[in-house]
Write an enzyme that holds these catalytic residues in place. Structure first.
Site, mmCIF file in Angstrom:
data_model
loop_
_atom_site.group_PDB
_atom_site.id
_atom_site.type_symbol
_atom_site.label_atom_id
_atom_site.label_comp_id
_atom_site.label_asym_id
_atom_site.label_seq_id
_atom_site.Cartn_x
_atom_site.Cartn_y
_atom_site.Cartn_z
ATOM 1 N N SER A 132 0.812 -0.875 -0.447
ATOM 2 C CA SER A 132 -0.316 -0.314 0.201
ATOM 3 C C SER A 132 0.529 1.405 -0.362
ATOM 4 O O SER A 132 2.401 1.296 -0.022
ATOM 5 C CB SER A 132 -0.510 -0.152 1.475
ATOM 6 O OG SER A 132 -1.179 1.145 1.419
ATOM 7 N N TYR A 145 -2.300 -1.385 10.064
ATOM 8 C CA TYR A 145 -2.509 -1.134 8.917
ATOM 9 C C TYR A 145 -0.901 -0.743 8.212
ATOM 10 O O TYR A 145 -0.329 -1.254 7.726
ATOM 11 C CB TYR A 145 -3.772 -0.402 7.696
ATOM 12 C CG TYR A 145 -3.713 -0.673 6.693
ATOM 13 C CD1 TYR A 145 -3.967 -1.968 6.551
ATOM 14 C CD2 TYR A 145 -3.534 0.148 5.938
ATOM 15 C CE1 TYR A 145 -4.919 -1.771 4.638
ATOM 16 C CE2 TYR A 145 -3.214 -0.159 4.564
ATOM 17 C CZ TYR A 145 -4.314 -1.357 3.975
ATOM 18 O OH TYR A 145 -3.551 -1.092 2.621
HETATM 19 P P1 NAD Z 1 -11.817 -6.285 -0.150
HETATM 20 O O1 NAD Z 1 -11.989 -5.395 1.111
HETATM 21 O O2 NAD Z 1 -12.317 -5.847 -1.301
HETATM 22 O O3 NAD Z 1 -11.328 -7.525 -0.995
HETATM 23 C C1 NAD Z 1 -10.331 -8.014 0.762
HETATM 24 C C2 NAD Z 1 -10.312 -9.718 -0.026
HETATM 25 O O4 NAD Z 1 -10.135 -10.539 1.131
HETATM 26 C C3 NAD Z 1 -11.807 -9.944 0.092
HETATM 27 O O5 NAD Z 1 -11.849 -11.103 -0.974
HETATM 28 C C4 NAD Z 1 -12.000 -10.645 1.276
HETATM 29 O O6 NAD Z 1 -13.009 -12.067 1.947
HETATM 30 C C5 NAD Z 1 -10.352 -11.441 1.395
HETATM 31 N N1 NAD Z 1 -10.058 -11.752 2.996
HETATM 32 C C6 NAD Z 1 -10.516 -10.841 4.461
HETATM 33 N N2 NAD Z 1 -10.467 -11.797 5.445
HETATM 34 C C7 NAD Z 1 -9.765 -13.123 5.035
HETATM 35 C C8 NAD Z 1 -9.370 -14.037 5.907
HETATM 36 N N3 NAD Z 1 -9.514 -13.920 7.390
HETATM 37 N N4 NAD Z 1 -8.859 -15.202 5.673
HETATM 38 C C9 NAD Z 1 -9.198 -14.946 3.511
HETATM 39 N N5 NAD Z 1 -9.181 -13.539 3.017
HETATM 40 C C10 NAD Z 1 -10.027 -12.589 3.569
HETATM 41 O O7 NAD Z 1 -10.063 -5.161 -0.459
HETATM 42 P P2 NAD Z 1 -9.132 -4.336 -1.177
HETATM 43 O O8 NAD Z 1 -10.019 -3.222 -0.831
HETATM 44 O O9 NAD Z 1 -9.069 -5.147 -2.450
HETATM 45 O O10 NAD Z 1 -8.045 -5.124 -0.846
HETATM 46 C C11 NAD Z 1 -7.158 -5.990 -1.305
HETATM 47 C C12 NAD Z 1 -4.989 -5.368 -0.770
HETATM 48 O O11 NAD Z 1 -5.537 -4.160 -1.249
HETATM 49 C C13 NAD Z 1 -5.521 -5.488 0.359
HETATM 50 O O12 NAD Z 1 -4.290 -6.420 1.210
HETATM 51 C C14 NAD Z 1 -4.947 -4.193 1.014
HETATM 52 O O13 NAD Z 1 -4.448 -3.254 2.361
HETATM 53 C C15 NAD Z 1 -4.812 -3.832 -0.376
HETATM 54 N N6 NAD Z 1 -4.918 -2.223 -0.815
HETATM 55 C C16 NAD Z 1 -6.194 -1.545 -0.921
HETATM 56 C C17 NAD Z 1 -6.023 0.285 -1.131
HETATM 57 C C18 NAD Z 1 -7.661 -0.625 -1.161
HETATM 58 O O14 NAD Z 1 -7.773 1.475 -1.859
HETATM 59 N N7 NAD Z 1 -8.867 -0.297 -2.192
HETATM 60 C C19 NAD Z 1 -4.788 0.316 -1.568
HETATM 61 C C20 NAD Z 1 -4.044 0.072 -1.035
HETATM 62 C C21 NAD Z 1 -3.518 -1.391 -0.527
#
Ligand code: NAD
Length: 250
Positions: A132, A145
């Site tokens: 991130s 985080y």
């Molecule tokens: P999201 O909430 O849409 O997806 C999260 C995924 O993780 C889902 O498929 C969920 O079912 C799964 N998950 C949650 N807990 C779990 C567990 N205990 N075991 C197995 N699977 C589990 O989130 P996203 O925004 O797509 O985020 C994905 C990654 O990207 C994360 O690591 C997040 O930190 C990172 N990220 C997101 C953003 C953003 O702006 N959305 C920015 C930077 C980094």
């Protein structure tokens, strides 16, 4: 281009992980999904991508070990599952701290340690960890985080060095704000923590950080993941790729 490659993508039932799964599938990779969600929706995604699904809870080491044993050797491992909680450090729930470090950092250690042997045996592998912008900079109220995301970069660099002569690369992708359920879900907590309206959180907190004033699109992250899987990226290892609309350039 990725025909014959098998990719396990954690947290790929939603958001960024699903976009990466779609992008790798479009390049011919066989995709194994992981994550939670509605069973019918997951079945539909599996049909769409010709993928299988592993529902392992990545907070459970035994479940990770069972998943890795069942999936077998993979060519591409994307550790993407992640969660967030927004709270002042003095009030930060200790169970939330443990879960965030457990999912965002420790789970990647377990999947990686279990995938590396198969990759080394093939002399080819791609380890990609979704970090991130918060791996490079911090925002208040996100102590767990930010710690987990700074940590995953250190972990990735270490693995990259250990595997440097094996044909296996390890890199991070560091998105800025991407419009996914994770972002949508933290808006109410941020409204409460900062005393702001929904619109103010979106414009003054989230996009305030991104000079482009645009959310990153999940498909753009999918395209970067595909690049990191290409043969031409064989010398890209130990890197942390920002895709954050210029946020961390400031
Ligand atoms: P999201 O909430 O849409 O997806 C999260 C995924 O993780 C889902 O498929 C969920 O079912 C799964 N998950 C949650 N807990 C779990 C567990 N205990 N075991 C197995 N699977 C589990 O989130 P996203 O925004 O797509 O985020 C994905 C990654 O990207 C994360 O690591 C997040 O930190 C990172 N990220 C997101 C953003 C953003 O702006 N959305 C920015 C930077 C980094």
């Amino acid at each position: 281009m990725l025909k014959g490659k098998r990719a396990l993508i954690t947290g790929s039932t939603s958001g960024i992980g699903l976009a990466m799964a779609r992008a790798l599938h479009a390049e011919g990779a066989e995709v194994v999904l992981n994550g939670f969600g509605d069973a019918d929706e997951i079945a539909a995604i599996c049909d769409e991508l010709g993928a299988s699904h592993q529902g392992a809870n990545l907070l459970d080491v035994g479940a990770i070990e069972a998943m890795m044993a069942e999936v077998g050797p993979v060519d591409i491992l994307i550790n993407n599952a992640g969660m967030q909680h927004v709270s002042p450090v003095e009030d930060f729930p200790t169970d939330k701290w443990d879960a965030i470090i457990g999912l965002n950092l420790t789970a990647a250690f377990h999947t990686t340690r279990l995938a590396v042997e198969g990759m080394k045996a093939k002399g080819w592998g791609r380890l990609i960890n979704t970090a991130s912008a918060h791996s490079l900079t911090a925002s208040p109220f996100k102590s767990a985080y930010n710690a987990s995301k700074h940590g995953i970069v250190g972990f990735t660099k270490t693995v990259a060095l250990e595997l440097a002569q094996t044909g296996v690369t390890a890199n991070c992708i560091s998105p800025g704000y991407v419009w996914t359920p994770l972002i949508e879900g933290q808006i109410p907590d941020t409204m409460e923590a900062r005393g702001l309206s929904r619109e103010e959180v979106i414009n003054d907190v989230l996009l305030a950080k991104q000079p482009t004033k645009k959310f990153v699109q999940p498909s753009e992250i999918g395209a970067l993941a595909v690049f990191l899987c290409r043969e031409e990226a064989g010398n890209v290892t130990g890197a942390n790729w920002s895709i954050d609309g210029g946020w961390t350039a400031e």
